[in-house]
Scaffold this motif. Structure first.
Motif, PDB file in Angstrom:
ATOM      1  N   GLN A 108       0.841  -1.204   0.000  1.00  0.00           N
ATOM      2  CA  GLN A 108       0.000   0.000   0.000  1.00  0.00           C
ATOM      3  C   GLN A 108       0.873   1.250   0.000  1.00  0.00           C
ATOM      4  OE1 GLN A 108      -1.379   1.886   3.649  1.00  0.00           O
ATOM      5  NE2 GLN A 108      -3.469   1.269   3.101  1.00  0.00           N
ATOM      6  N   LYS A 177     -12.609  -5.744  -6.941  1.00  0.00           N
ATOM      7  CA  LYS A 177     -13.742  -5.319  -6.119  1.00  0.00           C
ATOM      8  C   LYS A 177     -15.007  -6.050  -6.534  1.00  0.00           C
ATOM      9  CE  LYS A 177     -12.631  -0.832  -4.134  1.00  0.00           C
ATOM     10  NZ  LYS A 177     -13.098   0.560  -3.923  1.00  0.00           N
ATOM     11  N   ASP A 181     -16.509  -4.124  -2.002  1.00  0.00           N
ATOM     12  CA  ASP A 181     -15.482  -4.623  -1.097  1.00  0.00           C
ATOM     13  C   ASP A 181     -14.220  -4.987  -1.863  1.00  0.00           C
ATOM     14  OD1 ASP A 181     -16.988  -4.309   1.159  1.00  0.00           O
ATOM     15  OD2 ASP A 181     -17.660  -6.400   1.256  1.00  0.00           O
ATOM     16  N   CYS A 182     -13.102  -4.936  -1.148  1.00  0.00           N
ATOM     17  CA  CYS A 182     -11.791  -5.187  -1.746  1.00  0.00           C
ATOM     18  C   CYS A 182     -11.378  -6.631  -1.495  1.00  0.00           C
ATOM     19  CB  CYS A 182     -10.782  -4.225  -1.125  1.00  0.00           C
ATOM     20  SG  CYS A 182      -9.198  -4.184  -1.955  1.00  0.00           S
ATOM     21  N   ARG A 193     -11.109 -11.504   1.160  1.00  0.00           N
ATOM     22  CA  ARG A 193     -11.473 -10.112   1.394  1.00  0.00           C
ATOM     23  C   ARG A 193     -10.415  -9.516   2.320  1.00  0.00           C
ATOM     24  NH1 ARG A 193     -17.602  -8.631   2.727  1.00  0.00           N
ATOM     25  NH2 ARG A 193     -17.294 -10.221   4.349  1.00  0.00           N
ATOM     26  N   VAL A 194      -9.941  -8.339   1.972  1.00  0.00           N
ATOM     27  CA  VAL A 194      -8.899  -7.689   2.765  1.00  0.00           C
ATOM     28  C   VAL A 194      -9.325  -6.258   3.085  1.00  0.00           C
ATOM     29  CG1 VAL A 194      -7.029  -9.080   1.788  1.00  0.00           C
ATOM     30  CG2 VAL A 194      -7.619  -6.908   0.723  1.00  0.00           C
ATOM     31  N   ASP A 195      -8.750  -5.732   4.143  1.00  0.00           N
ATOM     32  CA  ASP A 195      -8.979  -4.344   4.534  1.00  0.00           C
ATOM     33  C   ASP A 195      -8.003  -3.474   3.751  1.00  0.00           C
ATOM     34  OD1 ASP A 195      -9.083  -1.835   5.721  1.00  0.00           O
ATOM     35  OD2 ASP A 195      -9.242  -2.618   7.751  1.00  0.00           O
ATOM     36  N   GLU A 197      -7.251  -0.475   4.073  1.00  0.00           N
ATOM     37  CA  GLU A 197      -6.553   0.503   4.912  1.00  0.00           C
ATOM     38  C   GLU A 197      -5.395  -0.141   5.671  1.00  0.00           C
ATOM     39  OE1 GLU A 197      -6.886   3.876   5.223  1.00  0.00           O
ATOM     40  OE2 GLU A 197      -8.106   3.593   3.420  1.00  0.00           O
ATOM     41  N   SER A 198      -5.633  -1.292   6.291  1.00  0.00           N
ATOM     42  CA  SER A 198      -4.598  -1.939   7.100  1.00  0.00           C
ATOM     43  C   SER A 198      -3.891  -3.072   6.369  1.00  0.00           C
ATOM     44  CB  SER A 198      -5.220  -2.502   8.382  1.00  0.00           C
ATOM     45  OG  SER A 198      -6.124  -3.561   8.074  1.00  0.00           O
ATOM     46  N   GLU A 200      -4.934  -5.974   6.331  1.00  0.00           N
ATOM     47  CA  GLU A 200      -5.157  -7.186   7.100  1.00  0.00           C
ATOM     48  C   GLU A 200      -6.086  -8.132   6.338  1.00  0.00           C
ATOM     49  OE1 GLU A 200      -6.591  -5.905  10.872  1.00  0.00           O
ATOM     50  OE2 GLU A 200      -4.585  -5.474  11.659  1.00  0.00           O
ATOM     51  N   THR A 201      -5.768  -9.423   6.433  1.00  0.00           N
ATOM     52  CA  THR A 201      -6.581 -10.450   5.801  1.00  0.00           C
ATOM     53  C   THR A 201      -7.865 -10.641   6.603  1.00  0.00           C
ATOM     54  OG1 THR A 201      -4.561 -11.563   5.066  1.00  0.00           O
ATOM     55  CG2 THR A 201      -6.595 -12.854   5.018  1.00  0.00           C
ATOM     56  N   GLN A 202      -8.990 -10.646   5.908  1.00  0.00           N
ATOM     57  CA  GLN A 202     -10.268 -10.818   6.585  1.00  0.00           C
ATOM     58  C   GLN A 202     -10.792 -12.238   6.359  1.00  0.00           C
ATOM     59  OE1 GLN A 202     -12.375  -7.280   5.089  1.00  0.00           O
ATOM     60  NE2 GLN A 202     -11.787  -6.169   6.937  1.00  0.00           N
TER      61      GLN A 202
END
Length: 573
Positions: A108, A177, A181-182, A193-195, A197-198, A200-202
């Motif tokens: 990022q 997308k 959602d990303c 699905r990931v955040d 911004e962070s 982080e793996t969702q």
């Protein structure tokens, strides 16, 4: 000097224009000396520099760090460039074989008020966690088969050879997308699905839980309203099918992922036991265009790969005796056109754009006349040096931008033996040769000068405004190496090229970001992550003025990043 850019017109064989002189300047300032353009229009080079450091494992940077900005980054850019690609190439003493196998690392570059921060994380996929826990390769990838666990007894190790290769969830290809959602994606049935911004793996998402497909591409197309189209294969007792997938634009609740997805239609392969490999597809306003190319997948070899101790890649092969066939599917009805458009054997990884005008569908793609490249991107090849590296490069075919013009109103009354492409100033041809068969020949979307830059790949356009519409500009990487070594802008009016090039620097896929007050198609900037094999921790985010192709600024970050695949710009809400 921060930039090298100028327009060139298609070079003439008579005389020495300024672009030809510029090409000589590049040649003379580089260690890689052009030898000649061979009979396949492939630039032959000598003295290529080693890019081995660009395919080495790196550490993640999970917390944002500041960058040093040189020049100026426009304050109107607010959002993040998200990039995906391999970041780890071994576990313990076991090494991956293919570039596509490395563990996904997410990057990022967050841009705000002219400043940039950087962070990165490894995708916490099941493959990554299993491999890390045992410090060995536990999950097979495209070019690497996981060997039996030495901790098992002999009988269990023997039996494990007869297990099917489990699909990897190492989603290392792109950011995509769905329903706002990303996600990060690869070419199996799994996404994450990931955040954004962070990083982080969702949650892990399995396409097979929603529709009857066994995989989906990492290159969906999205309508302005958010409706998303993709393609995926399904495999059954009767062989393979190609499936067009449609995903609705909105969620009914925050936890939704692919609910409501449906198979719009299915296409039967020419050979059900050997379907075509495809990395992406094209989409116009009313049609999905599937390119059935002669890169084939031998399903028997793939199914038995683990038994034979081979990677899935062993079952992928190039069959130049086969035609390339374009299938048109109506997005509104799901009906597949009975008319099939044929052309010679060629390979395609990425489309540029497709649009309809005056009863024709213009299909623009980066094409190569040979499909063996996918099996040439072995890590051992990318890490070669000297003459061995030159030989790998000079035996690989380059991709060039080409246009096919497909007539949309072919009927039983359409005459044979007549070029159906009546568009002025177009050299592409389309001849009806039999009932429901049209044979097409492309036109080049470039001048002779593009051979000097090694062709073009990783194409991008002003997607939000001009995808499925007539357009003028596209952007990409020039390939005077095994990875991109220049940034190119093509103007379709005159087929002119602009070039950003600096010796020893390797830019990633260019991402176009339109300016908020854009009037013209190229009003905006290009973002590209630039890496170098010769200096440690010398990565930077490059920002180019998309109109003038001049460098506006760069954000230098003291980290090493391997050369990656695809990215996207995620604007700040």
């Amino acid at each position: 000097m921060y930039h090298s850019a100028l327009w060139s017109t298609p070079s003439s064989t008579n005389g020495r224009d300024s672009e030809a002189m510029y090409n000589e300047t590049i040649t003379q300032s580089s260690d890689a000396k052009p030898k000649e353009v061979n009979k396949c229009n492939q630039l032959e080079l000598k003295g290529l520099e080693s890019i081995a450091p660009l395919v080495r494992s790196v550490e993640e940077t999970p917390e944002p760090i500041s960058t040093e900005v040189r020049g100026t980054i426009p304050t109107w850019i607010r959002g993040s460039l998200l990039r995906n690609g391999p970041g780890k190439f071994e576990f313990g003493n076991q090494h991956y074989n293919h570039w596509f196998d490395g563990m996904a690392m997410l990057h990022q570059f967050k841009i705000e008020d002219g400043k940039v921060t950087y962070r990165s994380r490894f995708l916490q996929s099941d493959a990554y966690k299993k491999n890390s826990e045992r410090n060995r390769i536990m999950v097979s990838e495209f070019g690497t088969v996981a060997m039996p666990d030495p901790c098992k007894n002999f009988f269990l190790r023997f039996l494990s050879r007869f297990e099917m290769i489990e699909a990897t969830d190492n989603a290392s290809v792109s950011f995509v997308k769905y329903k706002g959602d990303c996600f990060v994606s690869t070419e199996t049935n799994y996404m994450y699905r990931v955040d954004p911004e962070s990083l982080e793996t969702q949650n892990k998402v399995d396409w097979t839980k929603f529709i009857a497909v066994n995989m989906a591409t990492a290159h969906p197309h999205t309508e302005p309203d958010g409706t998303t189209y993709n393609m995926g294969n399904s495999y059954g007792r009767k062989g393979a099918l190609y499936n067009i997938i449609k995903v609705p634009p909105m969620k009914n609740n925050p936890e939704e992922t692919l609910e409501g997805a449906k198979v719009l239609c299915s296409i039967v392969p020419a050979d059900k036991a050997r379907p075509s490999y495809y990395h992406s597809f094209a989409m116009s306003e009313n049609y999905v265009v599937f390119i059935e190319q002669p890169i084939k997948m031998d399903l028997m070899k793939i199914v038995t790969a683990k038994l034979r101790g081979k990677g899935i890649s062993e079952g992928v092969y190039w069959d130049p005796k086969q035609d390339t066939v374009f299938h048109l599917v109506d997005k509104h009805t799901g009906q597949t056109s009975s008319v099939k458009f044929h052309t010679k054997a060629l390979s395609v990884f990425h489309q540029i754009n497709a649009y309809e005008e005056d009863g024709f569908l213009m299909l623009d793609m980066c094409c190569s006349d040979n499909g063996e490249a996918i099996n040439n991107y072995l890590i051992q090849n990318l890490r070669k040096s000297g003459e061995a590296l030159d030989q790998v490069y000079n035996t690989m075919y380059r991709a060039f931008p080409r246009r096919f013009v497909l007539p949309l109103n072919v009927t039983n009354d359409t005459p044979t033996g007549v070029n159906l492409n009546t568009r002025p100033a177009s050299s592409a041809t389309s001849f009806k040769t039999a009932k429901d068969k049209v044979v097409c020949q492309f036109e080049d979307l470039h001048g002779e000068d593009l051979y000097e830059y090694g062709g073009l790949e990783f194409p991008q356009i002003n997607y939000s405004k001009f995808n499925t519409r007539p357009y003028r500009y596209f952007y990409g990487c020039g390939f005077r190496h095994l990875v991109g070594d220049s940034l190119l802008k093509i103007d379709l009016e005159g087929k002119k090229v602009k070039v950003w090039y600096q010796k020893g620097l390797f830019p990633s896929e260019p991402v176009f970001v339109p300016s908020p007050d854009a009037v013209e198609e190229d009003d905006g900037v290009i973002l590209s992550v630039v890496v170098t094999p010769t200096e440690d921790k010398s990565t930077f985010l490059l920002v180019l003025n998309a109109k003038t192709w001049e460098e506006l600024g760069r954000a230098e970050v003291p980290v090493n990043i391997p050369y990656g695949f695809h990215g996207t710009f995620n604007p700040t809400a």
